[in-house]
Design a protein around this motif. Structure first.
Motif, PDB file in Angstrom:
ATOM      1  N   LEU A  53       0.797  -0.854   0.193  1.00  0.00           N
ATOM      2  CA  LEU A  53       0.044  -0.193   0.062  1.00  0.00           C
ATOM      3  C   LEU A  53       0.704   1.222   0.007  1.00  0.00           C
ATOM      4  O   LEU A  53       0.556   2.064  -0.745  1.00  0.00           O
ATOM      5  CB  LEU A  53      -1.353  -0.182   1.388  1.00  0.00           C
ATOM      6  N   LYS A  54       1.803   1.159   0.873  1.00  0.00           N
ATOM      7  CA  LYS A  54       3.016   2.811   0.885  1.00  0.00           C
ATOM      8  C   LYS A  54       3.637   2.624  -0.642  1.00  0.00           C
ATOM      9  O   LYS A  54       3.000   4.023  -1.067  1.00  0.00           O
ATOM     10  CB  LYS A  54       3.772   2.208   1.948  1.00  0.00           C
ATOM     11  N   GLU A  55       3.287   1.674  -1.447  1.00  0.00           N
ATOM     12  CA  GLU A  55       4.513   1.620  -2.372  1.00  0.00           C
ATOM     13  C   GLU A  55       3.776   2.312  -3.673  1.00  0.00           C
ATOM     14  O   GLU A  55       3.785   3.078  -4.920  1.00  0.00           O
ATOM     15  CB  GLU A  55       5.080   0.255  -2.893  1.00  0.00           C
ATOM     16  N   LYS A  65       3.213  10.538  -7.424  1.00  0.00           N
ATOM     17  CA  LYS A  65       4.429  11.358  -7.753  1.00  0.00           C
ATOM     18  C   LYS A  65       3.673  12.391  -8.644  1.00  0.00           C
ATOM     19  O   LYS A  65       2.908  11.955  -8.995  1.00  0.00           O
ATOM     20  CB  LYS A  65       5.370   9.898  -8.602  1.00  0.00           C
ATOM     21  N   LYS A  86       0.641   4.562  -2.846  1.00  0.00           N
ATOM     22  CA  LYS A  86       0.742   5.899  -3.044  1.00  0.00           C
ATOM     23  C   LYS A  86       1.706   6.509  -3.284  1.00  0.00           C
ATOM     24  O   LYS A  86       2.182   7.800  -4.202  1.00  0.00           O
ATOM     25  CB  LYS A  86       0.751   5.326  -0.813  1.00  0.00           C
ATOM     26  N   GLU A  87       3.297   5.967  -3.032  1.00  0.00           N
ATOM     27  CA  GLU A  87       4.032   6.917  -3.608  1.00  0.00           C
ATOM     28  C   GLU A  87       3.823   7.319  -5.027  1.00  0.00           C
ATOM     29  O   GLU A  87       4.499   8.251  -5.642  1.00  0.00           O
ATOM     30  CB  GLU A  87       5.266   6.008  -3.813  1.00  0.00           C
TER      31      GLU A  87
END
Length: 134
Positions: free
Chosen positions: A2-4, A11, A6-7
């Motif tokens: 989920l963090k990846e 972007k 979101k990043e």
């Protein structure tokens, strides 16, 4: 994971791409209207009132059991003209934007002060002394 995601989604490039797709869709509608409502009727008048979308080649079968069929080559010509005008318009739009970006970068960049080397400083001092003695 989920963090990846979101990043990735936050972007700048992804957001720029999304904005570009939306603007491109709207721009495409404008250019299509320009082609269909202004340019093609003018070309039709210049060519003697021909409407490209109505051009077709009707194929009549030898036996009466099969219905007639038509090759709509006028619609194909219309699509080619649409493509050429839309692609040229987008090319000019991108060229205009890149020209503005170049001007913006040129304005933002300030020349850095010249850093003199030790030899240059020494030569300038010698030059100043020689001028003072003369």
């Amino acid at each position: 994971m989920l963090k990846e995601f979101k990043e990735f989604a936050v972007k700048g490039n992804v957001i720029d791409l999304a904005v570009g797709v939306v603007i491109g869709g709207a721009f495409g509608k404008i250019v299509t209207s320009l082609v269909n409502d202004i340019i093609m009727p003018a070309i039709g008048v210049l060519l003697g009132g021909i409407n490209f979308t109505d051009l077709k080649y009707v194929i009549t079968p030898a036996s009466g059991d099969i219905a007639e069929s038509a090759i709509l080559y006028g619609s194909f010509i219309q699509s080619i003209v649409d493509f050429l005008i839309i692609s040229f318009s987008i090319f000019m739009f991108v060229k205009l934007i890149s020209l503005m970006k170049k001007k913006e970068v040129a304005v933002d960049v300030e020349p850095e002060p010249e850093v003199s080397s030790k030899e240059a400083v020494l030569l300038e001092e010698i030059r100043d002394l020689l001028k003072a003695n003369n």
